[in-house]
Design a protein around this motif. Sequence first.
Motif, PDB file in Angstrom:
ATOM      1  N   UNK A 113       0.833  -1.209   0.000  1.00  0.00           N
ATOM      2  CA  UNK A 113       0.000   0.000   0.000  1.00  0.00           C
ATOM      3  C   UNK A 113       0.866   1.257   0.000  1.00  0.00           C
ATOM      4  N   UNK A 114       1.926   1.233   0.784  1.00  0.00           N
ATOM      5  CA  UNK A 114       2.811   2.402   0.840  1.00  0.00           C
ATOM      6  C   UNK A 114       3.517   2.627  -0.495  1.00  0.00           C
ATOM      7  N   UNK A 115       3.933   1.549  -1.156  1.00  0.00           N
ATOM      8  CA  UNK A 115       4.570   1.679  -2.474  1.00  0.00           C
ATOM      9  C   UNK A 115       3.605   2.284  -3.492  1.00  0.00           C
ATOM     10  N   UNK A 116       2.359   1.822  -3.470  1.00  0.00           N
ATOM     11  CA  UNK A 116       1.370   2.329  -4.420  1.00  0.00           C
ATOM     12  C   UNK A 116       1.105   3.812  -4.175  1.00  0.00           C
ATOM     13  N   UNK A 117       1.053   4.209  -2.910  1.00  0.00           N
ATOM     14  CA  UNK A 117       0.773   5.611  -2.570  1.00  0.00           C
ATOM     15  C   UNK A 117       1.839   6.571  -3.087  1.00  0.00           C
ATOM     16  N   UNK A 118       3.022   6.055  -3.390  1.00  0.00           N
ATOM     17  CA  UNK A 118       4.093   6.910  -3.909  1.00  0.00           C
ATOM     18  C   UNK A 118       3.741   7.473  -5.284  1.00  0.00           C
ATOM     19  N   UNK A 119       2.899   6.748  -6.032  1.00  0.00           N
ATOM     20  CA  UNK A 119       2.560   7.196  -7.384  1.00  0.00           C
ATOM     21  C   UNK A 119       1.060   7.358  -7.614  1.00  0.00           C
ATOM     22  N   UNK A 120       0.238   6.715  -6.786  1.00  0.00           N
ATOM     23  CA  UNK A 120      -1.215   6.735  -6.983  1.00  0.00           C
ATOM     24  C   UNK A 120      -1.921   7.092  -5.688  1.00  0.00           C
ATOM     25  N   UNK A 121      -2.875   7.985  -5.787  1.00  0.00           N
ATOM     26  CA  UNK A 121      -3.634   8.381  -4.598  1.00  0.00           C
ATOM     27  C   UNK A 121      -4.826   7.473  -4.348  1.00  0.00           C
ATOM     28  N   UNK A 122      -5.160   6.614  -5.344  1.00  0.00           N
ATOM     29  CA  UNK A 122      -6.339   5.763  -5.219  1.00  0.00           C
ATOM     30  C   UNK A 122      -6.143   4.488  -6.021  1.00  0.00           C
ATOM     31  N   UNK A 123      -6.977   3.492  -5.716  1.00  0.00           N
ATOM     32  CA  UNK A 123      -7.086   2.269  -6.514  1.00  0.00           C
ATOM     33  C   UNK A 123      -8.547   2.095  -6.919  1.00  0.00           C
ATOM     34  N   UNK A 124      -8.766   1.730  -8.177  1.00  0.00           N
ATOM     35  CA  UNK A 124     -10.137   1.530  -8.654  1.00  0.00           C
ATOM     36  C   UNK A 124     -10.630   0.101  -8.443  1.00  0.00           C
ATOM     37  N   UNK A 125      -9.732  -0.856  -8.622  1.00  0.00           N
ATOM     38  CA  UNK A 125     -10.074  -2.266  -8.420  1.00  0.00           C
ATOM     39  C   UNK A 125      -8.971  -2.940  -7.637  1.00  0.00           C
ATOM     40  N   UNK A 126      -9.352  -3.695  -6.625  1.00  0.00           N
ATOM     41  CA  UNK A 126      -8.410  -4.529  -5.883  1.00  0.00           C
ATOM     42  C   UNK A 126      -8.903  -5.973  -5.975  1.00  0.00           C
ATOM     43  N   UNK A 127      -8.053  -6.834  -6.504  1.00  0.00           N
ATOM     44  CA  UNK A 127      -8.418  -8.252  -6.665  1.00  0.00           C
ATOM     45  C   UNK A 127      -7.465  -9.095  -5.832  1.00  0.00           C
ATOM     46  N   UNK A 128      -8.014  -9.741  -4.805  1.00  0.00           N
ATOM     47  CA  UNK A 128      -7.198 -10.618  -3.965  1.00  0.00           C
ATOM     48  C   UNK A 128      -7.302 -12.035  -4.509  1.00  0.00           C
ATOM     49  N   UNK A 129      -6.207 -12.487  -5.113  1.00  0.00           N
ATOM     50  CA  UNK A 129      -6.192 -13.781  -5.785  1.00  0.00           C
ATOM     51  C   UNK A 129      -5.349 -14.819  -5.054  1.00  0.00           C
ATOM     52  N   UNK A 130      -4.550 -14.404  -4.090  1.00  0.00           N
ATOM     53  CA  UNK A 130      -3.667 -15.357  -3.413  1.00  0.00           C
ATOM     54  C   UNK A 130      -4.471 -16.493  -2.794  1.00  0.00           C
ATOM     55  N   UNK A 131      -3.973 -17.712  -2.941  1.00  0.00           N
ATOM     56  CA  UNK A 131      -4.673 -18.851  -2.371  1.00  0.00           C
ATOM     57  C   UNK A 131      -3.806 -20.094  -2.361  1.00  0.00           C
ATOM     58  N   UNK A 132      -4.082 -20.961  -1.389  1.00  0.00           N
ATOM     59  CA  UNK A 132      -3.410 -22.253  -1.333  1.00  0.00           C
ATOM     60  C   UNK A 132      -4.451 -23.330  -1.046  1.00  0.00           C
ATOM     61  N   UNK A 133      -4.089 -24.566  -1.341  1.00  0.00           N
ATOM     62  CA  UNK A 133      -4.918 -25.715  -0.987  1.00  0.00           C
ATOM     63  C   UNK A 133      -4.000 -26.768  -0.394  1.00  0.00           C
ATOM     64  N   UNK A 134      -3.893 -26.774   0.934  1.00  0.00           N
ATOM     65  CA  UNK A 134      -3.025 -27.716   1.634  1.00  0.00           C
ATOM     66  C   UNK A 134      -3.855 -28.695   2.467  1.00  0.00           C
ATOM     67  N   UNK A 135      -3.296 -29.843   2.764  1.00  0.00           N
ATOM     68  CA  UNK A 135      -3.997 -30.826   3.573  1.00  0.00           C
ATOM     69  C   UNK A 135      -4.977 -31.656   2.775  1.00  0.00           C
TER      70      UNK A 135
END
Length: 252
Positions: A74-96
């Motif tokens: 978030x801090x890195x993005x704020x260096x160049x952008x004041x806002x985000x239009x879309x945030x997509x959380x794709x991280x995932x695992x399938x363990x066990x």
Amino acid sequence: MASVQSVLVFGASRGIGLGLVQQALVTHQTATIFATARDPTRAVSLVTLSEKSNGRVKIIVADAVDPKSIEHVAEDIKKTNSALDLVIYNSGVSNGFGNLLDVGIQGLKDNFDVNVFGAYYAAVAFVPLLLKSTYTKKSLVLLSSTFGSLALSTQILAAHEKIQGATGYDATALYNISKTALNQLGVQLDHVLRPQGVLVLLVHPGIVSTDMNPFGGISPEESASGILKVVESFPSAPGKNFVGYDGQVLPW
């Protein structure tokens, strides 16, 4: 309606995440795409895509299980952008993978760490940037799964028994449990964010052929294209925001 100018794909090194970055470049032709990878040196396709994007794809190192790492994104993005239009959380695992009474607790912990807790950390870190967006359909998109649907659990059990050649248990049970929890997280976030103009969508990406799932029936590109179309076109309503990549409303 203003066009999308900034997209964050969290978990973009391969599979569906990489497909989302590729499709976002085409769908949102003037947007900057922030793409996270835990280890960019192993995300060769993402690095190549970034190098060919004329600066539109920006890779940021991030670890879904580390809230400090997500805060740094978030801090890195704020260096160049004041806002985000879309945030997509794709991280995932399938363990066990196996009978949940035999596989032990660690797989469940691993699944919750990435699939649920990581999504929560991401919401906390990136919602302030979403709230500053002027895009009409600014959205937090959480990649979920029909495997987390309580209403479909009997059907999914039968399908998995057929695939795994064993009866009496669903081999992805620990993953399924984490996705059910993610759905509830999304519902609760929607209660908070919808009145503030941010939609929360829980999207089933389809049964995608990836490194994590050799039984997939569609490509990451097809899934990613569908997900972005759903975000742009779906008239999300409270309680109707669990949808497939094809736009079909799914039962909880």
